[in-house]
Design an enzyme around this catalytic site. Structure first.
Site, PDB file in Angstrom:
ATOM      1  N   SER A  21     -20.620  -5.449   8.588  1.00 44.86           N
ATOM      2  CA  SER A  21     -21.488  -5.679   7.420  1.00 44.86           C
ATOM      3  C   SER A  21     -21.087  -4.853   6.217  1.00 44.86           C
ATOM      4  O   SER A  21     -21.394  -5.217   5.078  1.00 44.86           O
ATOM      5  CB  SER A  21     -22.952  -5.393   7.781  1.00 44.86           C
ATOM      6  OG  SER A  21     -23.076  -4.077   8.279  1.00 44.86           O
ATOM      7  N   ASP A  69     -27.300  -5.694  18.221  1.00 47.63           N
ATOM      8  CA  ASP A  69     -27.263  -4.239  18.314  1.00 47.63           C
ATOM      9  C   ASP A  69     -26.266  -3.915  19.425  1.00 47.63           C
ATOM     10  O   ASP A  69     -26.492  -4.250  20.596  1.00 47.63           O
ATOM     11  CB  ASP A  69     -28.664  -3.707  18.663  1.00 47.63           C
ATOM     12  CG  ASP A  69     -28.684  -2.186  18.717  1.00 47.63           C
ATOM     13  OD1 ASP A  69     -27.621  -1.578  18.998  1.00 47.63           O
ATOM     14  OD2 ASP A  69     -29.755  -1.612  18.477  1.00 47.63           O
ATOM     15  N   ASN A  96     -15.384  -1.619  15.903  1.00 48.78           N
ATOM     16  CA  ASN A  96     -15.534  -0.725  14.744  1.00 48.78           C
ATOM     17  C   ASN A  96     -16.924  -0.112  14.616  1.00 48.78           C
ATOM     18  O   ASN A  96     -17.068   0.968  14.035  1.00 48.78           O
ATOM     19  CB  ASN A  96     -15.184  -1.542  13.489  1.00 48.78           C
ATOM     20  CG  ASN A  96     -15.622  -0.856  12.213  1.00 48.78           C
ATOM     21  OD1 ASN A  96     -14.941   0.026  11.715  1.00 48.78           O
ATOM     22  ND2 ASN A  96     -16.785  -1.251  11.686  1.00 48.78           N
ATOM     23  N   SER A 148     -10.471   8.359  15.441  1.00 51.16           N
ATOM     24  CA  SER A 148     -10.535   9.195  14.234  1.00 51.16           C
ATOM     25  C   SER A 148      -9.550  10.348  14.376  1.00 51.16           C
ATOM     26  O   SER A 148      -9.174  10.705  15.502  1.00 51.16           O
ATOM     27  CB  SER A 148     -11.959   9.746  14.089  1.00 51.16           C
ATOM     28  OG  SER A 148     -11.984  10.852  13.206  1.00 51.16           O
ATOM     29  N   TYR A 161     -19.285  13.878  17.488  1.00 48.21           N
ATOM     30  CA  TYR A 161     -18.461  12.780  16.970  1.00 48.21           C
ATOM     31  C   TYR A 161     -17.019  12.909  17.490  1.00 48.21           C
ATOM     32  O   TYR A 161     -16.441  11.939  17.998  1.00 48.21           O
ATOM     33  CB  TYR A 161     -18.482  12.820  15.437  1.00 48.21           C
ATOM     34  CG  TYR A 161     -17.658  11.766  14.753  1.00 48.21           C
ATOM     35  CD1 TYR A 161     -18.104  10.453  14.659  1.00 48.21           C
ATOM     36  CD2 TYR A 161     -16.425  12.079  14.174  1.00 48.21           C
ATOM     37  CE1 TYR A 161     -17.347   9.478  14.013  1.00 48.21           C
ATOM     38  CE2 TYR A 161     -15.670  11.122  13.523  1.00 48.21           C
ATOM     39  CZ  TYR A 161     -16.128   9.818  13.443  1.00 48.21           C
ATOM     40  OH  TYR A 161     -15.374   8.868  12.802  1.00 48.21           O
TER      41      TYR A 161
HETATM   42  N1  LIG Z   1     -15.353   6.414   7.109  1.00 56.65           N
HETATM   43  C1  LIG Z   1     -14.554   7.317   7.659  1.00 56.65           C
HETATM   44  O1  LIG Z   1     -14.185   8.323   7.042  1.00 56.65           O
HETATM   45  C2  LIG Z   1     -14.046   7.116   9.067  1.00 56.65           C
HETATM   46  C3  LIG Z   1     -12.927   7.870   9.492  1.00 56.65           C
HETATM   47  C4  LIG Z   1     -12.469   7.693  10.798  1.00 56.65           C
HETATM   48  C5  LIG Z   1     -13.061   6.783  11.640  1.00 56.65           C
HETATM   49  N2  LIG Z   1     -14.148   6.067  11.188  1.00 56.65           N
HETATM   50  C6  LIG Z   1     -14.752   5.108  12.125  1.00 56.65           C
HETATM   51  O2  LIG Z   1     -14.646   3.803  11.585  1.00 56.65           O
HETATM   52  C7  LIG Z   1     -15.788   3.023  11.938  1.00 56.65           C
HETATM   53  C8  LIG Z   1     -16.491   2.493  10.701  1.00 56.65           C
HETATM   54  O3  LIG Z   1     -16.775   3.555   9.833  1.00 56.65           O
HETATM   55  P1  LIG Z   1     -17.536   3.319   8.452  1.00 56.65           P
HETATM   56  O4  LIG Z   1     -17.421   4.578   7.676  1.00 56.65           O
HETATM   57  O5  LIG Z   1     -17.100   2.040   7.866  1.00 56.65           O
HETATM   58  O6  LIG Z   1     -19.037   3.236   9.023  1.00 56.65           O
HETATM   59  P2  LIG Z   1     -20.324   2.693   8.324  1.00 56.65           P
HETATM   60  O7  LIG Z   1     -20.072   2.500   6.894  1.00 56.65           O
HETATM   61  O8  LIG Z   1     -21.399   3.610   8.739  1.00 56.65           O
HETATM   62  O9  LIG Z   1     -20.493   1.283   8.997  1.00 56.65           O
HETATM   63  C9  LIG Z   1     -20.850   1.223  10.309  1.00 56.65           C
HETATM   64  C10 LIG Z   1     -20.972  -0.239  10.697  1.00 56.65           C
HETATM   65  O10 LIG Z   1     -21.460  -0.241  12.021  1.00 56.65           O
HETATM   66  C11 LIG Z   1     -22.603  -1.091  12.073  1.00 56.65           C
HETATM   67  N3  LIG Z   1     -23.540  -0.571  13.051  1.00 56.65           N
HETATM   68  C12 LIG Z   1     -24.170   0.629  13.061  1.00 56.65           C
HETATM   69  N4  LIG Z   1     -24.993   0.710  14.110  1.00 56.65           N
HETATM   70  C13 LIG Z   1     -24.882  -0.467  14.786  1.00 56.65           C
HETATM   71  C14 LIG Z   1     -25.490  -1.002  15.947  1.00 56.65           C
HETATM   72  N5  LIG Z   1     -26.394  -0.299  16.654  1.00 56.65           N
HETATM   73  N6  LIG Z   1     -25.154  -2.249  16.339  1.00 56.65           N
HETATM   74  C15 LIG Z   1     -24.243  -2.975  15.646  1.00 56.65           C
HETATM   75  N7  LIG Z   1     -23.631  -2.524  14.543  1.00 56.65           N
HETATM   76  C16 LIG Z   1     -23.959  -1.282  14.113  1.00 56.65           C
HETATM   77  C17 LIG Z   1     -23.175  -1.104  10.673  1.00 56.65           C
HETATM   78  O11 LIG Z   1     -23.813  -2.356  10.412  1.00 56.65           O
HETATM   79  P3  LIG Z   1     -25.392  -2.643  10.472  1.00 56.65           P
HETATM   80  O12 LIG Z   1     -26.079  -1.491   9.813  1.00 56.65           O
HETATM   81  O13 LIG Z   1     -25.508  -3.944   9.753  1.00 56.65           O
HETATM   82  O14 LIG Z   1     -25.712  -2.769  11.944  1.00 56.65           O
HETATM   83  C18 LIG Z   1     -21.921  -1.011   9.817  1.00 56.65           C
HETATM   84  O15 LIG Z   1     -21.388  -2.285   9.581  1.00 56.65           O
HETATM   85  C19 LIG Z   1     -16.682   3.936  12.781  1.00 56.65           C
HETATM   86  O16 LIG Z   1     -16.384   3.743  14.156  1.00 56.65           O
HETATM   87  C20 LIG Z   1     -16.240   5.324  12.336  1.00 56.65           C
HETATM   88  O17 LIG Z   1     -16.496   6.309  13.293  1.00 56.65           O
HETATM   89  C21 LIG Z   1     -14.641   6.202   9.934  1.00 56.65           C
END
Ligand SMILES: NC(=O)c1ccc[n+]([C@@H]2O[C@H](COP(=O)([O-])OP(=O)(O)OC[C@H]3O[C@@H](n4cnc5c(N)ncnc54)[C@H](OP(=O)(O)O)[C@@H]3O)[C@@H](O)[C@H]2O)c1
Length: 256
Positions: A21, A69, A96, A148, A161
């Protein structure tokens, strides 16, 4: 040798992206569509997913939304039925969806622990198992788990984390070895910090400076970086790669 670039094409492939999303999941969904794949987007917020679906359809690809979920196994089973009924197959799974609490380990509560583990580790494993079983039947599939740099390095406030992401990379190796005979490839993508909506308030000032000081290429990861790596891991170009964690981190891990 033919056209080398065709090895990276995803035409006629079906990809499923969890947490599509917003943030990294949304960008990877759009990126894989740009490489030719049809995309199922899933998470909890239907309206946001519908916007992503429209963007993908605007690129001439098929797309569908599944609201779920990821911490509920019955939802993942529903997703599996949906994918098979609507698309008849799934070639690529991008695991993801994630949830993070950043705070000192002394202050972490049981409820926060459970939520992080249920979404980012339990949900990821059961997506691998349940969607992976469709791939097993097909004899081919590509699973990409979001790990990560904190799977291999530390920063204050990210103990749980980091533990989960170390688990994700380890699980990736274990599943890759177990499922290779079934043709299911399992790899992990490990970015350094990316400026997504959920990280915007965190990646500022001193924290941002400290993070940048650990990245030899001296910038954060971008969507483009992650899309390109995802296309590689999703495409036939990486068919002999399994059990690997690909760090997209500007040299962070090499320098730590
Ligand atoms: N951003 C960074 O710096 C970074 C760095 C390294 C790794 N990562 C990893 O990359 C991935 C995405 O990161 P992001 O920063 O893009 O995260 P984000 O912006 O927080 O997005 C998380 C996504 O997961 C969904 N989500 C959360 N809880 C959920 C649930 N219970 N069921 C289904 N969907 C769920 C959310 O959608 P809804 O709210 O619509 O459910 C959203 O689309 C994660 O695994 C994160 O650990 C991120």
């Amino acid at each position: 040798m033919g056209n080398r670039l065709s090895q990276f094409e995803l035409t006629d492939k079906v990809a499923l992206v969890t947490g599509a999303s917003e943030g990294i999941g949304k960008d990877i969904a759009l990126g894989l569509a740009g490489a030719g794949a049809d995309i199922i987007v899933s998470s909890r917020r239907e309206e946001k997913l519908k916007e992503v679906k429209s963007e993908i359809e605007g690129m001439g690809r098929k797309s569908d939304v599944f609201v779920m979920d990821v911490s509920r196994i019955s939802d993942i089973e529903g997703l599996s039925d949906f994918v098979q009924n609507r698309f008849g197959k799934v070639d690529i799974l991008i695991n993801n969806a994630g949830f993070t609490v950043t705070k000192p380990a002394w202050d972490m509560t049981e409820e926060e622990w459970d939520r992080m583990v249920d979404i980012s580790f339990k949900g990821l494993f059961f997506c691998c198992q349940i969607i992976g079983s469709i791939m097993k039947e097909q004899g081919y599939g590509k699973i990409i788990n979001l790990s990560s740099t904190f799977s291999r390095s530390i920063i204050p406030g990210r103990s749980v984390y980091g533990g989960i992401k170390a688990g994700v990379s380890h699980l990736t190796e274990a599943l890759a070895a177990e499922w290779a005979p079934d043709g299911v490839r399992v790899n992990a993508l490990a970015p350094t910090a990316v400026l997504t909506p959920s990280r915007a308030s965190l990646l500022q000032g001193e924290v941002l400076e400290k993070i940048l000081s650990r990245i030899p290429l001296n910038r954060l990861a971008t969507s483009e970086d992650l899309i390109n790596a995802s296309i590689y891991l999703s495409s036939p170009a990486s068919d002999f790669v399994t059990g690997h964690t690909l760090f997209v981190d500007g040299g962070w891990i090499a320098a730590s």
